[in-house]
Design an enzyme around this catalytic site. Structure first.
Site, PDB file in Angstrom:
ATOM      1  CD  GLU A 182      -9.527   2.205   5.234  1.00 37.11           C
ATOM      2  OE1 GLU A 182      -9.681   1.607   6.319  1.00 37.11           O
ATOM      3  OE2 GLU A 182      -8.631   1.912   4.418  1.00 37.11           O
ATOM      4  CD  GLU A 199      -2.445  -1.402   2.700  1.00 37.87           C
ATOM      5  OE1 GLU A 199      -2.684  -0.368   3.351  1.00 37.87           O
ATOM      6  OE2 GLU A 199      -2.748  -2.543   3.106  1.00 37.87           O
TER       7      GLU A 199
END
Length: 471
Positions: free
Chosen positions: A386, A275
């Site tokens: 998110e 990520e």
């Protein structure tokens, strides 16, 4: 005054006269920014862009896909529960049995000795960070048994179709404003403090995402997403330009991030992820600046992996970029728009996963031996935002995603991802052929995607959180 890169977008057509303006300029009197400012005729983009395969979070897709993605996102989420400051922790610790607090403090200090390596030079950043210049082969990665005694690898072969040109500035972070830099042969590392560790929800798991049971039939774990994703093929990397904002995070128990996920595994305990992106995380950093970050795990966040350089794993090779440092400048509503371009790809020769910032600036790599499934390839790539919704006072959080505005507001107001690409088996960068978008709470945060000749695959996303439709 800082001048920025310019790009002109009129519908789906890039005018040749404006192509000459697609250039990066730099102000050497202050600092150089790796950025992009894009000007667009919003009216023309609205009328013409909508004809280019626009999609939305309400698009009709097979039912298994949202379930599949929501389950993955649940696994990838973080539950942040912590106290407001180190003082709060110390006050709470007054109720501990004699010796327990000192034992905890000794544990923290021993951990900091492993994370904070001896510095050749230290640079003070305006927001309060201390950036230590550490000899490259003494960074935390080389504490790993498989890397002890080694040095960072040489740059790998870039993906085909990726042709970086021109001079690029790595000075896109606040710590570099003074013009200070780390000496050759060293890398900049944000120093971790005792206060950073005291803020963590778990001192023993500092720098890691919190483990928890994952259910397939619910997304009500406090984490909300607006993502674009591709699946159903073998992926060897991904690339995107990510619009950078400083979203408001309502309290220290929450965060807001925008990132890429490179994913493989069965989405159980063997989940592998790589990520990278930017995040605002008061728990991890103690402030509300957007910061460049990385993460990895090979067992669904149970015992492996960490943020940035907080464990042995990611090997940094760049002497100008500090992972975890604050990004500057950031975008403003109806004002300048800035983005960072990130590329993650698997080196065909050695199998390591490399991270590149901008056109040609290598940050470092994740050694292939860290992973199980990602030793081969990824099975899914995701892009998007998110947030954590801790429901303060029983209401939905007002923590913002992206710019804090819904996708429908478009350029200059909503946050975006653009030029989405993946790397195929032949180490070639290719456009996405099956991008889908999904928002699991569209009244709070939504997403709209499309494609055109200038931005390729793109989407707008984000939102304010709590509002009249999101109580």
């Amino acid at each position: 005054m800082v001048t920025q890169c310019r790009m002109d977008l009129v519908g789906d057509v890039l005018q040749s006269t404006k192509t000459r303006n697609k250039r990066c300029c730099f102000d050497h009197r202050r600092r150089q920014h790796q950025c992009t400012q894009t000007n667009t005729n919003l009216a023309e983009e609205t009328t013409r862009g909508k004809s280019s395969n626009m999609a939305s979070s309400s698009c009709k897709i097979p039912p298994i896909i949202p379930i599949f993605v929501c389950f993955l996102l649940l696994v990838c989420s973080v539950r942040h529960v912590h106290s407001s400051s180190s003082a709060d922790h110390r006050q709470a610790n007054q109720t501990l049995y004699p010796g327990e607090e000192s034992e905890k403090l000794n544990f923290i200090r021993d951990g900091l000795k492993k994370i904070n390596k001896p510095a050749v030079k230290t640079i003070q950043s305006p927001e309060g960070d201390l950036i230590d210049c550490v000899v490259s082969h003494q960074q935390p990665a080389f504490d790993h048994p498989r890397l002890k005694g080694q040095k960072p690898l040489d740059p790998p072969e870039r993906p085909k179709g990726h042709n970086p040109t021109g001079t690029v500035s790595e000075n896109f972070q606040l710590w570099s404003i003074s013009g200070e830099s780390c000496p050759e042969g060293t890398i900049p590392i944000r120093r971790t403090t005792e206060e950073d560790v005291w803020r963590a929800s778990s001192v023993r798991r500092f720098g890691r995402k919190v483990r928890r049971h994952v259910r397939r039939d619910t997304s009500s774990n406090g984490h909300e997403h607006a993502v674009g994703y591709v699946t159903g093929d073998q992926y060897y990397g991904a690339k995107a330009s990510i619009n950078v904002w400083a979203p408001r995070v309502a309290n220290q128990y929450e965060f807001s991030l925008s990132q890429m996920w490179v994913i493989s595994g069965s989405f159980g305990d063997d989940l592998n992820t790589i990520e990278a992106g930017w995040q605002v995380s008061p728990e991890l950093y103690g402030d509300n600046y957007p910061r460049f970050f990385t993460y990895w795990t090979t067992d669904a966040y149970q015992a492996t992996g960490c943020y940035n350089l907080l464990c042995s794993g990611f090997v940094q090779t760049n002497s100008r970029i500090a992972i975890g440092a604050a990004i500057s400048p950031t975008s403003s509503y109806s004002g300048g728009q800035f983005d960072i371009s990130l590329l993650i790809w698997k080196d065909p020769k050695h199998g390591n996963w490399w991270l590149e910032f901008g056109p040609g600036v290598l940050v470092g790599y994740w050694p292939s031996f860290l992973f199980t499934h990602l030793q081969n390839h990824a099975s899914m790539v995701q892009f998007g935002g998110e947030v954590v919704n801790s429901r303060p006072s029983g209401f939905h959080t007002s923590t913002q995603m992206g710019s804090g505005h819904f996708a429908g507001e478009g350029f200059g107001k909503a946050s975006y991802f653009r030029n989405l690409q993946v790397v195929d088996w032949d180490n070639s960068l290719i456009p996405l052929s099956n991008l889908r978008v999904l928002a699991d709470h569209p009244n709070c945060y939504d997403i709209q995607g499309g494609i055109n000749r200038v931005w390729g695959n793109y989407f707008y996303y984000g939102g304010p959180g709590r509002n009249v439709r999101c109580p």
